[in-house]
Design a protein around this motif. Sequence first.
Motif: not given
Length: 238
Positions: A2-3, A8, A11, A43, A47
């Motif tokens: 996970r970010q 996070y 994003s 993630d 993407e």
Amino acid sequence: MRQTRASYLASVMVLSITMTDRPNFIPEDIHNYILQTMLRESDIARELREVTERLPNARMMSGPDQVQFLQLLVRLIGARRCIEVGVFTGYSALGVALALPPDGRLIACDVSEAYTSVGKPFWGRAGVAQRIDLRLAPALETLQRLIENGERASFDFAYIDADKRSYGEYYERVLELLRPNGLMTIDNVLWSGEVLKKDTGDPDTEALRALNAKIGKDDRVDASIVPGGDGLMVVRKR
């Protein structure tokens, strides 16, 4: 993986900008608040979403908050067998597959090898490729074949987000394939508000208006429209 919290939040800030051109019946500041406080996105899913957002038809992709809602429904009913009508690049398919148990399966119906090939590597990287059975053929043919193969009332969950003029036929076939208490979700049922207009002459709008009216009176189901995104119909088969 996970970010980190910082990446996070960064994003999500980008996400709130890139999603402003999507139909949404929730005020933008409220929608951004929901994204900033509630969105959980791996993630790999992020993407794939970002890759898809660079495509000319990016608006065809389901929003991440809506996909998260689909995941919640899949987990709530303990779904193992699912159907998706309309895959595009596979972002929503990835989300549903991630919500399934290891032995769960999603039959994903689409006609475009070019678009679905975008998502395939991400399905593999996320470890869920074996859960997604991609059927490259007209969805009505795939659904009819499932019915003829004796799979009536054997699916737990379905998501329809494809050509609007065929929604009525998708609805009937998917309903036949759902088990009692199974859930069907149908995207774009408010169609940027166009469904409010009568006699538009637009076949997509008329198909959605007809389907909404039909479901509203269909005693085979319980149903409600969630007014987020472009309108999501949630249907429970009685």
